[in-house]
Structures are given as C-alpha cells and as structure tokens.
Design an enzyme around this catalytic site. Structure first.
Site, PDB file in Angstrom:
ATOM      1  N   PHE A 287     104.585  41.232  50.016  1.00  0.00           N
ATOM      2  CA  PHE A 287     105.451  41.763  50.411  1.00  0.00           C
ATOM      3  C   PHE A 287     106.190  42.714  50.424  1.00  0.00           C
ATOM      4  CE2 PHE A 287     109.909  40.873  52.203  1.00  0.00           C
ATOM      5  CZ  PHE A 287     109.604  40.220  53.069  1.00  0.00           C
TER       6      PHE A 287
ATOM      7  N   ASP B 171     103.775  37.470  42.074  1.00  0.00           N
ATOM      8  CA  ASP B 171     105.055  37.030  43.024  1.00  0.00           C
ATOM      9  C   ASP B 171     104.399  35.620  43.073  1.00  0.00           C
ATOM     10  OD1 ASP B 171     105.697  36.619  44.854  1.00  0.00           O
ATOM     11  OD2 ASP B 171     106.015  38.432  45.466  1.00  0.00           O
TER      12      ASP B 171
ATOM     13  N   TYR C 194     114.586  30.205  47.802  1.00  0.00           N
ATOM     14  CA  TYR C 194     114.399  28.996  49.014  1.00  0.00           C
ATOM     15  C   TYR C 194     114.094  29.536  50.280  1.00  0.00           C
ATOM     16  CZ  TYR C 194     114.565  34.737  49.766  1.00  0.00           C
ATOM     17  OH  TYR C 194     113.886  35.878  50.256  1.00  0.00           O
ATOM     18  N   LYS C 195     112.263  29.219  49.409  1.00  0.00           N
ATOM     19  CA  LYS C 195     111.671  29.023  50.911  1.00  0.00           C
ATOM     20  C   LYS C 195     111.266  27.984  50.183  1.00  0.00           C
ATOM     21  CE  LYS C 195     109.659  33.820  50.613  1.00  0.00           C
ATOM     22  NZ  LYS C 195     109.984  34.624  51.361  1.00  0.00           N
TER      23      LYS C 195
ATOM     24  N   ARG D 176     102.695  32.878  62.107  1.00  0.00           N
ATOM     25  CA  ARG D 176     102.924  32.084  61.300  1.00  0.00           C
ATOM     26  C   ARG D 176     103.963  30.359  61.156  1.00  0.00           C
ATOM     27  NH1 ARG D 176     105.724  34.969  56.028  1.00  0.00           N
ATOM     28  NH2 ARG D 176     107.140  34.295  56.708  1.00  0.00           N
TER      29      ARG D 176
END
Lengths: 422, 422
Positions: free
Chosen positions: A131, A206, A231-232, A381
C-alpha cells in the site's frame, strides 16, 4: 436465473447460508437495509454492540470518572491490553502487540526499529504493490535512518524482480504486505520469512489486509516485526488505531526511533531524559485516542468468540463462489478478468476484477446497493468478510454487476470520476 | 467562615457566579454531582452534546454511510476542516492548522520540520520544564535529523540558564511550552519569538496548556510552528487528536519528516513515490482516528460561541481568588506556597502549590470531591477552566483543602502513593 453456473442458483446460496456456522454473527452487525457490503476490506461494518460500548466510555469513564479513569478504567494500559486481546488473531504471544497511532506512523516505528537491528546494512526492500503509504513512510526511514546518507530502496513485484533477485548481504530490512491490497495475492509468510532470514535481513509484515481475514501465525513463521490496521476486517471503526507487533526476542535490542513518554520506563517520574520501557511498551509513543480505542475494544470483545479456521473456510467458499460466478457469467461476455490468485494458499479474502470502465462500473454498482471499491488504474475490488457476508450477498452482487454490464447503464455520464477514497 | 480574606465569603462567590457572563456554559457540560473538578488542564470535562454527536458519527456516518462517508461525510478533509475550526482560538489563518495524531508525534513532525528550515545549524534549545514527552521526542529529532551526528541539546529553565544565555548562531530550533505544565508560568510569545528570530532560529510553541486557556495569537507573534493537544481546555475527549500549526510562509519550504499518504499530493493515484501535498495538508501522516476526531468536533462546535477575552478575564479572576484564599488561609498555617506567577501577564489558567505531603494531600482532596492533581516531586495543581469552573468551586476547594490540612486526615496510610497518571 440465466447463466447460472452448474448447480448454483440463489436458492442454493440460501442453503449455504442456512448451513453456515458463522451465520449468527451477521446479526451482530448493524448493516443498512438493502445493501450488499463488499468493502469490509477497506472499512469494516459497525458491530451492533459498539455504540453502547463507546457511550459507556464517554458517559461513565470520561464524564463521571474524568481524570481518575487513567487508573480506574485502565486507560493507561489500554494499548497493551488491547494488543493482548488482538494477539491470538495474529499468532502473537502476550506482551508482543501494542495498539498504536496510524498505520503509517506504526510502519515508520516498526521499519525504522528494524533498520536498527541491522545497522551496517544499507538497503531496504519493499514491494511495488505495498500500500503506497508504506512506501512513502519508508522514504522517511531511508532518509532518517541512514546516518546522513539515504538508505537504498529496492522494489520487488509479483511480476519481478523477485525477492531472490534483490536479496543480498546489503539488505537490512524487507517490508512486505501479506495480502496485496489490490489483487488479494497472499504471501507464504513462513517461507518468505525463512528466505529473508537466510540473507541475514529482518522482515516487517504489513497485515492490513490479512488480520481478521486469514489465519496469521507470526511466531510460527518466525517473523520479526509486523504492523496492521484494525478498521478493515476487525471492524474497529473508521481510522481505529493500528497495531505494532515485535517478536519478544527483538524487543530489548531496539531503541524505538520515536521516543514518546508513553514508551518511557517511568513516565510519571517526569525526568528530562528518555529511557525505554521494558517489552513492547517502548514502542508506544503518545497518549492513545481513547474513543477510537473504545470502538476497537468493542469489536475485539466479539472477536474473542471467533474461530479463525471457520473464518478461513467460509472466506474461501465465498471467494470461490464469486470467482465461479464471474467466470461463468461475466468473463466471456464482458471481458471481466479475475486477477486474484485462484490457488487457495495464495488468496486473501478479496477478489479483484480487471474490467474496462472500472470506475463508473463500480459507481453504478454502488448506486444499486452493492458496495465494493475501485483501485486505480483498472481494478474493481470486492472484499468478503465472513462474519457478515452471506452466500446470497455474493449471488446478488454478481447478478447486479451482470445487469449493469448488460444494460450498459454505467456509461451514463454521472458515474464518471469525481474523487474516491480508501 | 473563619479565616475569610477581606470581603470574600461563599456568598460573595455566589454573587460573582450570578454576574458571570460565561455562567451558562456550565450547563453545557455533564459534570458529576458533588464534584469540584479542577483538573481540566489535564483532561477536560465531557460536553453535554458530545455523546449524541459521536453516536451520530457511529450510527449514521459509519453504520449507514460506511465507506461512502470518506466522501459524503467529509471524513477525508476532517483534519484540515477541524484545523480551521480551531484556528481562531490560536490566532491562525485558515489553512495553517491540521488535526493530527498524538501530541508527541506532532511534536516530532513539527520540530523535525523546523530543523529542516535551518539545516546548517546543529543545536536544539528546549526547556527543562517542557512536558517530558517534548524532550523525549526531541531526542528522536536530535538523533534522526542530524545527518548521522546527533544534534546538540541545550536546556534552559526559569531559574537559568536563560534563553539569552544559550542563543547563538548554532541554534536551529527553539522548542518552548507557552504555559508551563507544572507552574502555570506563561511566556511572552511575541517577545520570545522576536528574540529567537533575532538569533536566526525558528521557534516551535507547545500550546498544550494554553489553547483554550489563554488568548493565543500565533500570527501576531510571528511564530513559526506550533503543536498542542485538544483534550485539556478544549474538552475534545480522552486522547483526542493533537494539532499542528505551520505559518503559511514556511509550508512550501519543508518536506515533512514523516511522509504518510494523507499528506501526499495525490493520495488516490497510488503512486510509488511520495510527493508532498500543497499547504498544511502535507503535515498529515495517516488515516485519522475518526471517533476521537468526532469528540473534538462536538467540542469545537461549542467553542465557536466562546469569546476568548471573556475566558481570559474570568480565568484571571478565578486564579486571583484562589491565590488570595490560599495566601490568607493556608500560607502561614500550613506553609502552602503559591509557585504560579502572581503577575497576570505571566500566568496561565492554573495555580500550583508547593506543600509538604503533596501526593497524599491531593488524594485526600480527591476523596472529598475536589479533583486536582499532583506533579512530582512536590506540587499540587489546580486547573481553572472558565467554561465550567465557578467562583464557588474555588471557595469550596480551598475550604476543603483547609479542612484536610487542619485535621491532618491526609496522613492516613491509604492516601499514600499508588501510581498516578497524566
């Protein structure tokens, strides 16, 4: 029900839902009516118990307890307490994980600390597919940790150069994303870690797109450091605090690069010189944002009931179904290409499609109640979060996508680009 | 009513409250019954409207809006929007302030950026009396920004050495706390800034104990950079996000030391290389913790109604009254010494007393419903927050303190040290 793949229709999906051992978790979330939410890989949904929990922290701990809550409500220990709650999900031992500030800041804290474990080596390896903030923060690591001369960056990618191409005795740190945010491709954590160690380097994982999505066992893999966001798939709330994991064997060896008072050995002695706390605590920086931490705590309390093996089994079933339906209904007719690996051991919990008109197609889909997202330049996605995504969700998403592609409604001007966010 | 200072008794305090133009704000806070809260300089009280506002963000923006709220609810712009809401309180122009991560991290981001404005100078000046995390984070700045050789630190203090003693052509950055966290001593921001500039250095002001407590005018003072926290006098909630202020004239000149994607010029292009955003946005790092930001937003909406001149006038009246009462009732009998400056222009909005047995005395006082705090080695601290502190609060606090000192109850063993926080 045209174009149904062999043996699958909406009724069959409903039967899969009825037999799903995780099905009851769906009622633990407040999902809006009529929405098929396939963007939990970007922002997880709201757990039903979270608002009351955060209210409690606001009204009782803050409003009534006031300053006393730093002791009485355990606020000061919250980052390590929540770290220990998170630990089983990532294969961490107690005392190895701490809740922190943003993922970006944690990536700096972890990667710069890793660089200090190999002070004579001058190269940082990262993936082009990390990312972007990882790469941006690594620019800070390169500039600030090189002792006046920037560290060298070597970028690898799934289409080469490979890790083997760039690993040598100059490499200090390798920063890799376990599950790629665009394609959903998953690394073999244990094998890659072994490869990095063989070259004498340390690895920073990560876990943003793997924590809560796939089983992770950092200690079994022999990993060194890791960061991730909550938060995912963990549903901690918008911008909920990231975490830092440091293998116990490394903790005492590293002075953290960012030396804040919450990482001090004796923060309430108010001395003028920094001295690192023992253990994972030294990786703390400043005062934790406690309302956001409360959102995470509410979710982690639910996660204590979750069996990651069931999560993985359902995740693969959901993504298999989605891929099958896309192959059958969308591939030939509309050129939609599944870019996510088909092999289970290389797949996270999302599926990405390459398709012309990705951005307006996703906007049209969102308008019809199926929320995924778009990643430049050409991917749409879909994230599958086994706690609340159903098999009928998968069916409905593909059918609505097929409808949009068939009618061509996505070509209408108002679906054009306007600016989009993570 | 023994030992009342001339002309003052509880009735006179009640009359002052009745005439107070800020009195109505007290009802805008949820303070627990029977508590005199004089620790708003450490953690501000809960504004009455905050829980509903945070609930709205949780249920509507997160729960219903889900990922769409990054655009539709303005989440992405929240740090600069809240920065602009905060701006009038600190004398900032629009576009100069951004809500950030912890104060510690912001101190690093600001001080390291400041060091880049004077790359050939090798010295950082700070105060022994800075809140310790400032000094700790400056150790990181010293180590990481010196190009391989640590920058030199020079410490000043109210009892010397003075700023004039240490300022010379080697000094790059001076980091000062506007209002001292222990004594409440306030610097003359404009005069000190002038002095720093005369030496060719830049100044970073720590506003933690002044924002919302005293009028601050960064631009009128010609200041360079500043940071501050929002959970004290601004009542943003426990650990609510800090802020960074950078004078517009410096913004384009500095590449921030921590280069996260929220500070990128085009974060959604997902490029592999960092490029700083224009303006204050480049000082952002990662994803903001939005539940904590919501707590701050609720409070800043109330602050839009507040007149800082009234705050200052009442603050001085409250602290004058407290000092008078201590002088009259406690100084001779119990040796309680006011260490906060008596001159108005050198005083923030707190009063600190040096007294033998400070820790157990404060514990006994807290048990009797008067909440202040203790700062090692020997200070008890009382913060006066004009939005909700009344003149009768001041009276009651001193009377209860006098009672504790008279009876000697604080000498009971259970008031002994157990560990205290922030």
């Amino acid at each position: 029900m045209t174009h149904a793949p062999a043996g699958i229709d909406r009724r069959a999906c409903a039967a899969l839902d009825a037999a799903d051992p995780l099905a009851s978790f769906r009622s633990r979330f407040d999902l809006p009516e009529g929405v098929v939410y396939l963007d939990g890989n970007s922002l997880g949904a709201l757990p039903r118990d979270t608002p009351a929990f955060v209210q409690h922290v606001m009204r009782e701990e803050w409003g009534v307890g006031l300053i006393r809550s730093w002791n009485d409500a355990g606020w000061f220990a919250k980052p390590t307490d929540l770290g220990d709650r998170l630990a089983p999900i990532i294969g961490a031992a107690p005392g190895e994980t701490v809740i922190a500030e943003s993922t970006s800041t944690s990536l700096f804290q972890a990667a710069a600390a890793a660089a200090r474990l190999r002070p004579k080596r001058r190269v940082i390896v990262a993936e082009r597919g990390n990312f972007p903030t990882d790469l941006y923060m690594l620019e800070s690591v390169q500039e600030l940790m090189g002792g006046g001369t920037a560290l060298e960056r070597r970028l690898i990618a799934d289409d080469g150069p490979t890790l083997a191409d760039v690993l040598d005795e100059d490499v200090a740190v390798v920063v890799l994303t376990h599950v790629d945010y665009r394609t959903g491709r998953m690394h073999d954590m244990a094998e890659v870690t072994r490869q990095v160690h063989e070259a004498g380097a340390v690895v920073v994982w990560d876990l943003c797109h793997s924590v809560g999505a796939v089983p992770v066992d950092l200690n079994a893999a022999g990993a060194d450091l890791a960061v991730g966001c909550t938060y995912k798939y963990l549903n901690g709330g918008p911008g909920s605090p990231s975490f830092i994991w440091v293998a116990e064997r490394h903790q005492a060896a590293v002075r953290p690069p960012l030396t804040g008072w919450h990482g001090h050995a004796k923060p309430f002695d108010f001395t003028v010189d920094y001295a690192p706390a023992p253990g994972i605590t030294r990786f703390r920086i400043g005062t934790p944002q406690l309302l956001s931490a409360a959102g995470l705590e509410a979710s982690l309390r639910m996660w204590a009931e979750v069996d990651m093996a069931r999560i993985r089994k359902k995740s693969l079933a959901l993504t298999d179904l989605f891929i099958d339906l896309v192959d059958t209904r969308l591939a030939d007719r509309f050129g939609a290409e599944v870019v996510t690996p088909r092999e289970h051991h290389r797949r996270g919990s999302q599926v990405s499609l390459r398709v012309d008109g990705g951005y307006p197609i996703m906007q049209a889909l969102i308008e019809r109640g199926v929320i995924g997202d778009f990643r430049a330049p050409d991917l749409i996605r879909f994230g599958f979060t086994p706690l609340y995504t159903s098999f009928t969700d998968v069916w409905d998403a593909v059918v609505r996508l097929e409808d949009i592609l068939t009618t061509g409604v996505w070509r209408e001007a108002h679906f054009e680009r306007r600016g989009e966010v993570t």
